[in-house]
Design a protein around this motif. Structure first.
Motif, PDB file in Angstrom:
ATOM      1  N   THR A 122       0.821  -1.212   0.000  1.00 26.57           N
ATOM      2  CA  THR A 122       0.000   0.000   0.000  1.00 26.57           C
ATOM      3  C   THR A 122       0.856   1.264   0.000  1.00 26.57           C
ATOM      4  O   THR A 122       0.638   2.174  -0.801  1.00 26.57           O
ATOM      5  CB  THR A 122      -0.929   0.002   1.232  1.00 26.57           C
ATOM      6  OG1 THR A 122      -1.698  -1.193   1.215  1.00 26.57           O
ATOM      7  CG2 THR A 122      -1.845   1.198   1.233  1.00 26.57           C
ATOM      8  N   ARG A 123       1.840   1.325   0.875  1.00 31.39           N
ATOM      9  CA  ARG A 123       2.679   2.530   0.985  1.00 31.39           C
ATOM     10  C   ARG A 123       3.505   2.727  -0.282  1.00 31.39           C
ATOM     11  O   ARG A 123       3.594   3.828  -0.814  1.00 31.39           O
ATOM     12  CB  ARG A 123       3.573   2.423   2.222  1.00 31.39           C
ATOM     13  CG  ARG A 123       4.459   3.609   2.482  1.00 31.39           C
ATOM     14  CD  ARG A 123       3.691   4.887   2.708  1.00 31.39           C
ATOM     15  NE  ARG A 123       2.856   4.802   3.870  1.00 31.39           N
ATOM     16  CZ  ARG A 123       2.717   5.729   4.780  1.00 31.39           C
ATOM     17  NH1 ARG A 123       3.373   6.847   4.666  1.00 31.39           N
ATOM     18  NH2 ARG A 123       1.922   5.564   5.798  1.00 31.39           N
ATOM     19  N   ARG A 125       2.848   1.689  -3.304  1.00 27.35           N
ATOM     20  CA  ARG A 125       1.943   2.074  -4.393  1.00 27.35           C
ATOM     21  C   ARG A 125       1.594   3.558  -4.289  1.00 27.35           C
ATOM     22  O   ARG A 125       1.622   4.289  -5.274  1.00 27.35           O
ATOM     23  CB  ARG A 125       0.683   1.215  -4.360  1.00 27.35           C
ATOM     24  CG  ARG A 125      -0.334   1.589  -5.410  1.00 27.35           C
ATOM     25  CD  ARG A 125      -1.581   0.702  -5.431  1.00 27.35           C
ATOM     26  NE  ARG A 125      -2.185   0.515  -4.133  1.00 27.35           N
ATOM     27  CZ  ARG A 125      -2.169  -0.623  -3.442  1.00 27.35           C
ATOM     28  NH1 ARG A 125      -1.584  -1.691  -3.935  1.00 27.35           N
ATOM     29  NH2 ARG A 125      -2.738  -0.710  -2.261  1.00 27.35           N
ATOM     30  N   GLU A 126       1.275   4.011  -3.077  1.00 30.89           N
ATOM     31  CA  GLU A 126       0.900   5.404  -2.869  1.00 30.89           C
ATOM     32  C   GLU A 126       2.057   6.340  -3.238  1.00 30.89           C
ATOM     33  O   GLU A 126       1.869   7.337  -3.946  1.00 30.89           O
ATOM     34  CB  GLU A 126       0.491   5.598  -1.413  1.00 30.89           C
ATOM     35  CG  GLU A 126      -0.051   6.960  -1.084  1.00 30.89           C
ATOM     36  CD  GLU A 126      -0.538   7.060   0.346  1.00 30.89           C
ATOM     37  OE1 GLU A 126      -1.329   7.974   0.605  1.00 30.89           O
ATOM     38  OE2 GLU A 126      -0.127   6.253   1.205  1.00 30.89           O
ATOM     39  N   MET A 129       2.627   6.344  -7.059  1.00 36.29           N
ATOM     40  CA  MET A 129       1.621   7.125  -7.786  1.00 36.29           C
ATOM     41  C   MET A 129       1.816   8.624  -7.576  1.00 36.29           C
ATOM     42  O   MET A 129       1.666   9.408  -8.522  1.00 36.29           O
ATOM     43  CB  MET A 129       0.224   6.670  -7.379  1.00 36.29           C
ATOM     44  CG  MET A 129      -0.054   5.247  -7.886  1.00 36.29           C
ATOM     45  SD  MET A 129      -1.636   4.599  -7.404  1.00 36.29           S
ATOM     46  CE  MET A 129      -2.712   5.519  -8.467  1.00 36.29           C
ATOM     47  N   LEU A 130       2.174   9.031  -6.370  1.00 39.56           N
ATOM     48  CA  LEU A 130       2.434  10.451  -6.129  1.00 39.56           C
ATOM     49  C   LEU A 130       3.635  10.938  -6.940  1.00 39.56           C
ATOM     50  O   LEU A 130       3.619  12.051  -7.484  1.00 39.56           O
ATOM     51  CB  LEU A 130       2.657  10.701  -4.629  1.00 39.56           C
ATOM     52  CG  LEU A 130       1.425  10.573  -3.740  1.00 39.56           C
ATOM     53  CD1 LEU A 130       1.809  10.629  -2.269  1.00 39.56           C
ATOM     54  CD2 LEU A 130       0.385  11.636  -4.081  1.00 39.56           C
ATOM     55  N   ILE A 141       6.329  14.431  -1.143  1.00 43.44           N
ATOM     56  CA  ILE A 141       5.665  13.175  -0.779  1.00 43.44           C
ATOM     57  C   ILE A 141       5.805  12.936   0.718  1.00 43.44           C
ATOM     58  O   ILE A 141       4.832  12.601   1.399  1.00 43.44           O
ATOM     59  CB  ILE A 141       6.246  11.990  -1.585  1.00 43.44           C
ATOM     60  CG1 ILE A 141       5.922  12.141  -3.070  1.00 43.44           C
ATOM     61  CG2 ILE A 141       5.699  10.653  -1.050  1.00 43.44           C
ATOM     62  CD1 ILE A 141       6.672  11.175  -3.974  1.00 43.44           C
ATOM     63  N   LEU A 145       2.663  12.681   3.317  1.00 37.49           N
ATOM     64  CA  LEU A 145       2.382  11.422   4.020  1.00 37.49           C
ATOM     65  C   LEU A 145       2.898  11.407   5.453  1.00 37.49           C
ATOM     66  O   LEU A 145       2.640  10.447   6.192  1.00 37.49           O
ATOM     67  CB  LEU A 145       2.981  10.248   3.236  1.00 37.49           C
ATOM     68  CG  LEU A 145       2.462  10.057   1.813  1.00 37.49           C
ATOM     69  CD1 LEU A 145       3.170   8.881   1.151  1.00 37.49           C
ATOM     70  CD2 LEU A 145       0.951   9.856   1.802  1.00 37.49           C
TER      71      LEU A 145
END
Length: 169
Positions: A122-123, A125-126, A129-130, A141, A145
């Protein structure tokens, strides 16, 4: 003895005859469409044929349902990606005529990207994408986050490594 007479073939034939009707009916209930249900039931048994010895399956319906659920999820995901892509095309100022070949290539590419992103943590991927889609720097980023730049770099390296491995396959 021909391969059609082998014990493995007989076990698969028995599994198919005992559970195909049930599986297709179950899928019809999930999909609301007999044609799609028939296709996915077929695909489910193909996966069994390729993946495993039918004799080793202890709970056939649960096993078949697990495979079929994954195929249903893949189908819904693919349909959602296709809808989003068609909506994006429709929103363009000039309608674009896309050949069936181009459409198939674009959809396969989008599905592959979706799978690749889904396989990342999850992290990672996030962060990926950012960085890739919003063009944010490591510092931006991290600030968004609430994590360190080192953590951003670590996860981005993990994500990019994952992409490289998948593209090599």
């Amino acid at each position: 003895m021909s391969s059609a007479d082998s014990p493995a073939h007989q076990q698969l034939a028995t599994l198919y005859s005992d559970h195909h009707g049930w599986l297709q009916s179950w899928l019809r209930g999930k999909l609301g469409n007999a044609g799609d249900a028939a296709d996915l039931a077929h695909d489910t048994f193909l996966r069994v044929l390729v993946a495993r010895n039918a004799a080793a399956i202890q709970q056939p319906r649960e096993y078949l349902a697990t495979i079929a659920r994954g195929l249903v999820t893949d189908r819904f995901r693919r349909q959602a990606i296709e809808r989003a892509w068609l909506e994006t095309l429709a929103a363009q100022p000039e309608p674009q005529a896309v050949s069936p070949e181009t459409r198939a290539i674009v959809l396969e590419t989008l599905v592959a990207i979706d799978r690749m992103l889904d396989d990342m943590g999850t992290r990672a991927r996030e962060i990926f994408m950012l960085a890739q889609f919003e063009g944010l720097t490591y510092a931006q980023i991290g600030a968004r986050l609430g994590i360190s730049i080192t953590t951003v770099k670590k996860h981005l390296v993990r994500a990019l490594t994952h992409c490289l491995i998948l593209s090599a396959e």
